[in-house]
Design an enzyme around this catalytic site. Structure first.
Site, PDB file in Angstrom:
ATOM      1  N   THR A 104       0.820  -1.221   0.000  1.00  0.00           N
ATOM      2  CA  THR A 104       0.000   0.000   0.000  1.00  0.00           C
ATOM      3  C   THR A 104       0.844   1.257   0.000  1.00  0.00           C
ATOM      4  O   THR A 104       0.496   2.259  -0.644  1.00  0.00           O
ATOM      5  CB  THR A 104      -0.921  -0.021   1.240  1.00  0.00           C
ATOM      6  OG1 THR A 104      -1.830  -1.114   1.106  1.00  0.00           O
ATOM      7  CG2 THR A 104      -1.713   1.263   1.382  1.00  0.00           C
ATOM      8  N   SER A 156       1.524  -7.614  -1.126  1.00  0.00           N
ATOM      9  CA  SER A 156       2.369  -8.514  -0.333  1.00  0.00           C
ATOM     10  C   SER A 156       1.832  -9.937  -0.267  1.00  0.00           C
ATOM     11  O   SER A 156       2.574 -10.853   0.084  1.00  0.00           O
ATOM     12  CB  SER A 156       2.591  -7.954   1.068  1.00  0.00           C
ATOM     13  OG  SER A 156       1.448  -8.082   1.861  1.00  0.00           O
ATOM     14  N   SER A 157       0.570 -10.158  -0.610  1.00  0.00           N
ATOM     15  CA  SER A 157       0.086 -11.543  -0.619  1.00  0.00           C
ATOM     16  C   SER A 157       0.643 -12.321  -1.810  1.00  0.00           C
ATOM     17  O   SER A 157       0.498 -13.543  -1.879  1.00  0.00           O
ATOM     18  CB  SER A 157      -1.445 -11.585  -0.594  1.00  0.00           C
ATOM     19  OG  SER A 157      -1.967 -10.706  -1.546  1.00  0.00           O
ATOM     20  N   THR A 207       1.584  -4.615   4.247  1.00  0.00           N
ATOM     21  CA  THR A 207       1.457  -5.024   5.643  1.00  0.00           C
ATOM     22  C   THR A 207       0.820  -6.400   5.804  1.00  0.00           C
ATOM     23  O   THR A 207       0.957  -7.025   6.849  1.00  0.00           O
ATOM     24  CB  THR A 207       0.627  -3.991   6.433  1.00  0.00           C
ATOM     25  OG1 THR A 207      -0.679  -3.906   5.848  1.00  0.00           O
ATOM     26  CG2 THR A 207       1.285  -2.630   6.437  1.00  0.00           C
ATOM     27  N   ASP A 208       0.130  -6.890   4.761  1.00  0.00           N
ATOM     28  CA  ASP A 208      -0.606  -8.151   4.922  1.00  0.00           C
ATOM     29  C   ASP A 208       0.299  -9.309   5.342  1.00  0.00           C
ATOM     30  O   ASP A 208      -0.114 -10.175   6.109  1.00  0.00           O
ATOM     31  CB  ASP A 208      -1.312  -8.536   3.609  1.00  0.00           C
ATOM     32  CG  ASP A 208      -2.452  -7.586   3.249  1.00  0.00           C
ATOM     33  OD1 ASP A 208      -2.752  -6.682   4.056  1.00  0.00           O
ATOM     34  OD2 ASP A 208      -3.030  -7.757   2.158  1.00  0.00           O
TER      35      ASP A 208
HETATM   36  N1  ASP Z   1      -2.822  -5.264   0.604  1.00  0.00           N
HETATM   37  C1  ASP Z   1      -1.657  -4.496   0.971  1.00  0.00           C
HETATM   38  C2  ASP Z   1      -0.435  -5.388   0.874  1.00  0.00           C
HETATM   39  O1  ASP Z   1      -0.165  -6.128   1.787  1.00  0.00           O
HETATM   40  C3  ASP Z   1      -1.845  -3.982   2.348  1.00  0.00           C
HETATM   41  C4  ASP Z   1      -0.799  -3.042   2.825  1.00  0.00           C
HETATM   42  O2  ASP Z   1       0.240  -2.846   2.241  1.00  0.00           O
HETATM   43  O3  ASP Z   1      -1.018  -2.477   3.907  1.00  0.00           O
HETATM   44  O4  ASP Z   1       0.231  -5.347  -0.132  1.00  0.00           O
END
Ligand code: ASP
Length: 333
Positions: free
Chosen positions: A17, A60-61, A92-93
């Site tokens: 993000t 990140s997933s 953050t994921d």
């Molecule tokens: N969906 C995002 C990711 O993990 C969430 C984030 O970065 O906070 O890539």
């Protein structure tokens, strides 16, 4: 302070993000690289001499253990080349998984800090710049040496072994359930309230050059009949982590199936509560931790299922036997 006195910091951006801007297809998607993120943080040039690289631009997933093993190599090479610390920027994921892999593989006293953001750079109150500033501050701080990999968001400093994303939306999404954060960044300084000792792990874990074996992760729920667990070896998984209920329990009717799987591949027992140790010597009924450990399951200690899964995967890549896997998990408490 003159420029030459500044510590050298390696920043690697993988996406998330914090890098995401409005996409023509709707929603936000990763576009920015590390150099643009660094340029958006006022005062960062006074914290460190920065080399910014952007190996990936991914949600990140979509990151894999192999991606992060490659990042660990980059960091090790960077430390050999004289960097004083490293910051990894990502979504953050899966930050807790990246941080834990780096904790397993980098094995250097110099700080490695993973950060990201809950809000995109075009949103009001974007938290990315503050998180990057705090992460860089920690990564070049002598006080943060010897703590393994850290996660810094919302000005809090978390140890890789404890940290977990615990909210989908809040900028305070990160918690360290069992121990609390190690400290915080305030007034531009690192304040540590507690420390963790680096886990003592055999150097073989960091060996590079091969795929990371696939390890399945299954959560137990009321009335589970074990058919997913039974299928795991036949699907080609090299290991299994079960997130049992409470201190590490499965329905009594499932115990025999679990034991049969543990006779074929390593099975680690974690807790779906995500906090506190898996028990080893309290409950004695069918499907209890004493029953399951007697059937060959290896207790995960304080590690959550996602982290025990990574330790097991890299341990299998390094060729560890059951006793070594048990010792590796125990090294994290
Ligand atoms: N969906 C995002 C990711 O993990 C969430 C984030 O970065 O906070 O890539």
């Amino acid at each position: 302070m003159s420029h030459t006195a500044l510590p050298r910091l390696l920043i690697l951006s993988l996406g998330g993000t914090i890098t995401m801007t409005a996409s023509p297809d709707g929603g936000i998607a990763p576009t920015l690289g590390a150099a643009e993120l660094v340029a958006a943080v006022p005062g960062l040039e006074k914290v460190a001499l920065i080399e910014a690289r952007s190996p990936f631009r991914l949600g990140s997933s979509s990151l894999t253990p192999e991606h992060i093993a490659g990042i660990a190599e980059d960091i090790r090479a960077g430390f050999e080349a004289g960097f004083d610390g490293a910051v990894v920027i990502q979504g953050t994921d899966t930050i807790e998984e990246t941080a834990f892999i780096l904790d397993l593989l980098v094995r250097d006293a110099r700080p490695v800090v993973v950060t990201g953001a809950m809000r995109g750079p075009q949103q009001p109150g974007a938290d990315g710049p503050a998180n990057l500033f705090a992460a860089a501050t920690v990564a070049v701080s002598p006080a943060a040496r010897g703590l393994g990999t850290l996660v810094v968001l919302n000005d809090e400093i978390h140890a890789a072994r404890f940290v977990r994303k615990a909210h989908t939306a809040l900028t305070s999404a990160f918690v360290s359930d069992t121990a609390g954060p190690l400290g915080l960044v305030a007034e531009g300084s690192v304040r540590l309230f507690s420390r963790v000792d680096p886990a003592e792990l055999p150097a073989s874990l960091a060996m590079s050059g091969s795929d990371v074996p696939k390890v399945a992760l299954l959560k137990i729920a009321m009335g589970d009949d074990g058919r997913m667990i039974e299928a795991v070896p036949g699907l080609g998984f090299a290991g299994l982590v079960i997130e049992g209920a409470g201190a590490g329990h499965v329905p009594g009717v499932v115990a025999e199936t679990v034991g049969a799987v543990a006779a074929r591949i390593p099975v680690v027992l974690a807790s779906r509560t995500l906090a506190g140790p898996v028990f080893e010597a309290t409950y004695g009924y069918p499907g209890s931790e004493i029953d399951l450990i007697g059937r060959g399951l290896i207790p995960a200690g304080l590690l959550t299922g996602v982290k025990a899964r990574l330790l097991l995967a890299f341990a299998l890549r390094a060729g560890w036997d059951g006793a070594a896997i048990r010792a590796g998990l125990a090294a994290y408490g």
